[in-house]
Design a protein around this motif. Structure first.
Motif, short mmCIF file in Angstrom:
data_model
loop_
_atom_site.label_atom_id
_atom_site.label_comp_id
_atom_site.label_asym_id
_atom_site.label_seq_id
_atom_site.Cartn_x
_atom_site.Cartn_y
_atom_site.Cartn_z
N VAL A 108 40.59 39.63 42.29
CA VAL A 108 39.51 38.66 42.11
C VAL A 108 38.24 39.34 41.64
CG1 VAL A 108 40.47 37.08 43.82
CG2 VAL A 108 38.82 38.83 44.56
N GLN A 109 37.33 38.52 41.13
CA GLN A 109 36.03 39.00 40.68
C GLN A 109 35.20 39.51 41.85
OE1 GLN A 109 35.35 36.00 36.88
NE2 GLN A 109 34.23 35.61 38.76
N THR A 119 38.95 34.53 29.00
CA THR A 119 37.88 35.39 28.50
C THR A 119 38.04 36.86 28.87
OG1 THR A 119 36.53 34.97 30.48
CG2 THR A 119 36.24 33.49 28.59
N LEU A 120 38.82 37.17 29.89
CA LEU A 120 38.95 38.55 30.36
C LEU A 120 40.30 39.14 29.96
CD1 LEU A 120 37.70 40.89 32.04
CD2 LEU A 120 39.05 40.00 33.97
N PRO A 121 40.31 40.19 29.18
CA PRO A 121 41.57 40.87 28.92
C PRO A 121 42.07 41.57 30.19
CG PRO A 121 39.98 41.34 27.18
CD PRO A 121 39.23 40.71 28.31
N GLY A 141 44.41 47.05 41.28
CA GLY A 141 43.54 46.04 40.69
C GLY A 141 42.27 46.68 40.14
N GLY A 142 41.94 46.37 38.90
CA GLY A 142 40.78 46.96 38.25
C GLY A 142 41.07 48.21 37.47
N SER A 143 42.30 48.77 37.61
CA SER A 143 42.65 49.93 36.79
C SER A 143 42.56 49.55 35.31
CB SER A 143 44.06 50.41 37.12
OG SER A 143 44.13 50.99 38.40
N ILE A 206 35.39 44.35 38.18
CA ILE A 206 36.63 44.10 37.46
C ILE A 206 36.44 43.13 36.30
CG2 ILE A 206 37.36 42.23 39.00
CD1 ILE A 206 40.24 43.29 38.74
N GLU A 207 35.49 42.20 36.41
CA GLU A 207 35.30 41.18 35.37
C GLU A 207 34.42 41.66 34.22
OE1 GLU A 207 32.10 40.18 38.56
OE2 GLU A 207 34.14 41.01 38.50
N ASP A 208 33.91 42.89 34.29
CA ASP A 208 33.03 43.42 33.25
C ASP A 208 33.88 44.08 32.17
OD1 ASP A 208 31.20 44.69 31.64
OD2 ASP A 208 30.05 45.57 33.29
#
Length: 227
Positions: A108-109, A119-121, A141-143, A206-208
């Motif tokens: 999650v964000q 919008t997020l790859p 997550g976030g890798s 993670i959402e950036d």
């Protein structure tokens, strides 16, 4: 810092179409978000040192042919690309457009909301099993990942998990960035996509996506140098 993971995982998705042809403007040279080209990366993944204890299917009824491979600083696999449209409800990712739509993502964000597939790859990794545990390889997550298709490189994050025996899935935005048809029901490609995930990397938050691009480009350069 590892991202919180939700129990829900992405169900198996089918794919029936291939990518549209390249436009004339992009056919002559590699297109990437950074300086490392598709050719640079593909030159380093020609052979596979298998780290998975067995192989994955790309779809429910396909044979298990895809290994997870190890390299210096990364793991990689070569598979299809099925479209994951899970997460926030958007114009193109919703229950009407996608019969397998789920409003949640495994990660999650920073504000606790699910990711936005439109919008997020992001990419989907298999749930941990005796075949392979992503976390044991520094994949969480976030890798950050470099996803390569033909002449394109798309940086993405690990954003969702799928069935423990399937591999080869990424978000609507990832497909669009690679020039692949992104429809959740009829998009994707049946083969030819390389997923390179950098060990112990992180885009924060993670959402950036720009954080993923800057981290991914740095680690991609290192990957090309070290392998």
């Amino acid at each position: 810092m590892a991202r919180p993971e939700r129990a829900a995982t992405t169900p198996s998705r089918g794919r029936t179409t291939t990518a549209p042809p390249r436009t004339a403007g992009g056919a002559a040279e590699d297109r990437a978000e950074g300086a490392v080209t598709a050719a640079d990366l593909l030159a380093k993944v020609g052979t596979c040192a298998e780290i998975s204890n067995g192989r994955y299917r790309t779809d429910e009824n396909s044979p298990a042919t895809v290994p997870v491979c190890g390299a210096r600083g990364a793991v990689f696999w070569k598979a299809d690309l099925d479209i994951d449209c899970d997460g926030q409800t958007t114009a193109h990712c919703n229950g009407q457009a996608d019969p397998l739509y789920s409003p949640s993502t495994a990660y999650v964000q920073s504000d606790g909301q699910p990711l936005n597939a439109e919008t997020l790859p992001y990419i989907v990794v298999p749930a941990a099993s005796s075949r392979w545990s992503p976390g044991a390889s520094g994949v969480r997550g976030g890798s950050v990942a470099a996803v390569v298709y033909q002449d394109r490189v798309q940086y993405a994050v690990v954003g969702d998990t799928g069935p423990s025996d399937l591999i080869g899935e990424a978000s609507y935005a990832t497909a669009r960035g690679l020039g692949i048809s992104s429809g959740p029901s009829d998009g994707g490609v049946p083969s030819g996509v390389t997923y390179i995930v950098f060990k112990d990397s992180e885009a924060d938050p993670i959402e950036d996506h720009q954080a993923a691009v800057s981290t991914g480009e740095r680690l991609a350069r290192q990957f090309v140098t070290d392998n």
